[in-house]
Write a protein that holds these residues in place. Structure first.
Motif, mmCIF file in Angstrom:
data_model
loop_
_atom_site.group_PDB
_atom_site.id
_atom_site.type_symbol
_atom_site.label_atom_id
_atom_site.label_comp_id
_atom_site.label_asym_id
_atom_site.label_seq_id
_atom_site.Cartn_x
_atom_site.Cartn_y
_atom_site.Cartn_z
ATOM 1 N N LEU A 13 0.869 -1.265 -0.021
ATOM 2 C CA LEU A 13 0.156 -0.053 -0.012
ATOM 3 C C LEU A 13 0.903 1.397 0.130
ATOM 4 C CD1 LEU A 13 -2.822 0.746 -0.058
ATOM 5 C CD2 LEU A 13 -2.740 1.047 2.600
ATOM 6 N N MET A 14 1.995 1.159 0.814
ATOM 7 C CA MET A 14 2.909 2.208 0.847
ATOM 8 C C MET A 14 3.506 2.468 -0.561
ATOM 9 S SD MET A 14 2.663 3.842 3.641
ATOM 10 C CE MET A 14 0.919 3.015 3.888
ATOM 11 N N GLY A 15 3.706 1.559 -1.301
ATOM 12 C CA GLY A 15 4.066 1.534 -2.789
ATOM 13 C C GLY A 15 3.349 1.963 -3.660
ATOM 14 N N PRO A 78 -1.813 9.941 10.350
ATOM 15 C CA PRO A 78 -2.041 11.436 10.400
ATOM 16 C C PRO A 78 -0.952 12.082 9.359
ATOM 17 C CG PRO A 78 -2.052 10.757 12.595
ATOM 18 C CD PRO A 78 -1.382 9.602 11.822
ATOM 19 N N PRO A 79 0.082 12.475 9.398
ATOM 20 C CA PRO A 79 0.907 13.156 8.528
ATOM 21 C C PRO A 79 0.525 13.032 7.094
ATOM 22 C CG PRO A 79 2.703 11.604 9.327
ATOM 23 C CD PRO A 79 1.166 11.655 10.299
ATOM 24 N N MET A 80 0.434 11.586 6.764
ATOM 25 C CA MET A 80 0.005 11.238 5.272
ATOM 26 C C MET A 80 -1.141 11.975 4.800
ATOM 27 S SD MET A 80 1.386 7.450 4.251
ATOM 28 C CE MET A 80 0.865 6.629 5.697
ATOM 29 N N HIS A 81 -2.494 12.067 5.737
ATOM 30 C CA HIS A 81 -3.545 12.664 5.630
ATOM 31 C C HIS A 81 -3.277 14.201 5.026
ATOM 32 C CE1 HIS A 81 -6.014 9.279 7.706
ATOM 33 N NE2 HIS A 81 -6.503 9.458 6.743
ATOM 34 N N CYS A 82 -2.340 14.552 5.914
ATOM 35 C CA CYS A 82 -2.015 16.168 5.746
ATOM 36 C C CYS A 82 -1.342 16.140 4.377
ATOM 37 C CB CYS A 82 -1.327 16.578 6.781
ATOM 38 S SG CYS A 82 -0.569 18.352 6.745
ATOM 39 N N MET A 126 5.997 7.427 4.710
ATOM 40 C CA MET A 126 5.785 6.165 3.658
ATOM 41 C C MET A 126 6.881 5.100 4.143
ATOM 42 S SD MET A 126 3.957 7.544 0.011
ATOM 43 C CE MET A 126 2.415 8.545 0.376
ATOM 44 N N ARG A 127 8.160 5.718 3.935
ATOM 45 C CA ARG A 127 9.437 5.125 4.064
ATOM 46 C C ARG A 127 9.596 4.301 5.391
ATOM 47 N NH1 ARG A 127 13.246 5.003 0.096
ATOM 48 N NH2 ARG A 127 12.496 7.120 -0.393
#
Length: 487
Positions: A13-15, A78-82, A126-127
């Protein structure tokens, strides 16, 4: 904590997220310069370089802030939503470029690219998430998933411009007098769609795994009982980390430099019109992305990852990049000159010897070498160095807390995006493409030299075996790895 097994659902999913964000971010590269020139005839290559640098500055800041947020909160979502929301805002602002005065165009593009850069800071959480949810033995495949998404998105994004060329310069009217869909702003519409797919997928599909409170209590009780005074992992080797970051900087500095100059080079050296340059580079990007995609899939799903040796592949690929530059260099023994055809103010084809003093002595390198060199370097060679370098870097760090360190690794990439467009367009304008190629060769050779000199320090970090004493004075052995989290 160390994972007992790899959570492939999270890793894959991160990929996919990495592919989505890099595709929507890079899709502008092919058409942005020509769009800028269309809306503002006074715009220059240097001004375009500053727009690209602003984008990368935002990426640099976003990486650090979202990476720090990830480490501080111990959660990646949370940071990925942002980050996804910032990317959405970037695409919406880009749609305004059509409706502003010509002297505002560059500034609106800068704002759009700055917001997009902030959103690209998602690469750090992500990483970190992929590293946390993978075992040491699966780390190469996990990093290949992230690096593959990034690299494929970076080269496929610009290639998608071919889809929009049939729309033409006028396109389809959506809101009369306000908004239309044409070949230049279509990337923003596609970027909005891709970003929304990523945002919704993050909400629906992503299930983050973190240490349970009972696990934390068990750890505290264990440490209190045996009076632990040493860390489980030693401190990371700063020199080794810096070499990995420098390698990422240099490889991306080279790629961004060539991508930035490619449209101008095709129009100047090979006498292509603006539309022809866009189409030929888009085709090149798609071909490159297709090859890179196949390689990343093989690395992730086959045993090809077992032959990727971190140190060997880093040095080897850097030298192959040097070979690419030497092959496409404008050598004096070439017979054709850029002045063989007169410069056209209408199509902007040919070399403008009034503004560029270096036109007189510049020869034309083979056009086939330009395309084949690009495809081989960034489609065939780049995937191996991306996986090898990212894997080694993740193994240099404590597996339990990599958020901030991974943000520094991404910043090394974004720093290249800041400086490459500015310095390369400056060198190109004053001294011509030969000096650009020579400068890139020196950077690559210097980095290769560091890999050779510090070979013995570029090794994965290993846990320390500790000896503990209980309250009765009996010696106890504490395992070097506490497996309390099943990832």
């Amino acid at each position: 904590m160390v994972c007992e097994h790899t959570n492939w659902r999270v890793v894959y999913l991160m990929g996919v997220f990495s592919l989505i964000q890099n595709t929507q971010y890079s899709i502008y590269l092919t058409s942005m310069f020509s769009y800028l020139k269309k809306l503002d005839a006074t715009a220059t290559e240097s001004q375009f370089g500053w727009i690209m640098a602003t984008s990368s500055l935002g990426h640099c800041i976003g990486c650090f802030v979202l990476g720090w947020w990830n480490s501080r909160g111990r959660k990646s979502s949370p940071p990925m939503h942002c980050g996804f929301l910032l990317m959405l805002a970037s695409n919406l602002v880009y749609l305004l470029v059509d409706s502003v005065p010509s002297d505002w165009v560059a500034h609106v593009m800068m704002v759009s690219r700055l917001l997009g850069g902030f959103g690209m800071g998602n690469s750090s959480p992500m990483r970190t998430c992929a590293s946390f949810h993978s075992t040491h033995s699966d780390r190469s495949k996990a990093m290949a998933s992230i690096s593959g998404g990034r690299s494929v998105g970076t080269v496929v994004g610009p290639g998608l411009q071919l889809m929009f060329l049939p729309l033409g310069e006028t396109g389809i009217m959506i809101l009369p007098g306000i908004l239309s869909l044409h070949s230049n702003n279509a990337p923003a519409f596609l970027g909005i769609v891709l970003t929304m797919i990523g945002f919704v997928s993050l909400i629906v599909l992503f299930e983050e795994e973190i240490a349970e409170e009972s696990d934390k209590t068990a750890i505290a009780d264990f440490e209190n009982q045996y009076n632990t005074v040493k860390e489980e992992y030693p401190k990371s080797d700063i020199v080794a980390m810096l070499i990995c970051m420098l390698t990422r900087f240099v490889q991306n500095f080279m790629q961004i430099s060539i991508e930035t100059l490619a449209p101008a080079m095709l129009m100047m050296m090979y006498f292509q019109t603006r539309q022809e340059a866009v189409a030929s580079m888009a085709t090149t990007y798609l071909t490159t992305g297709f090859i890179a995609t196949i390689l990343y899939v093989l690395i992730i799903f086959t045993k090809l990852s077992t032959i990727v040796r971190d140190k060997i592949f880093n040095s080897l690929v850097l030298l192959l990049f040097v070979c690419h530059l030497l092959t496409t260099y404008s050598w004096q023994f070439y017979s054709d000159s850029v002045l063989d055809e007169e410069f056209s103010n209408e199509t902007l084809t040919g070399c403008d010897d009034i503004h560029f003093t270096w036109c007189d002595s510049l020869t034309i390198s083979p056009q086939w070498a330009f395309y084949i060199g690009y495809i081989l370097s960034f489609g065939l060679f780049m995937p191996f160095i991306n996986v090898a370098n990212a894997t080694l870097y993740s193994k240099l760090l404590n597996p339990d807390s990599q958020g901030t360190q991974q943000s520094l690794y991404d910043i090394s990439n974004t720093t290249a995006r800041i400086f490459a467009p500015i310095f390369i367009t400056l060198i190109y304008t004053v001294y011509g493409p030969r000096r650009v190629w020579e400068f890139l060769c020196l950077l690559l050779l210097f980095t290769t030299f560091l890999w050779i000199i510090f070979d013995k320090r570029l090794v994965p970090i290993k846990p320390i075996q500790k000896q503990m004493f209980d309250n009765d004075g009996f010696e106890q052995d504490k395992l070097s790895k506490i497996k309390l989290v099943s990832c």
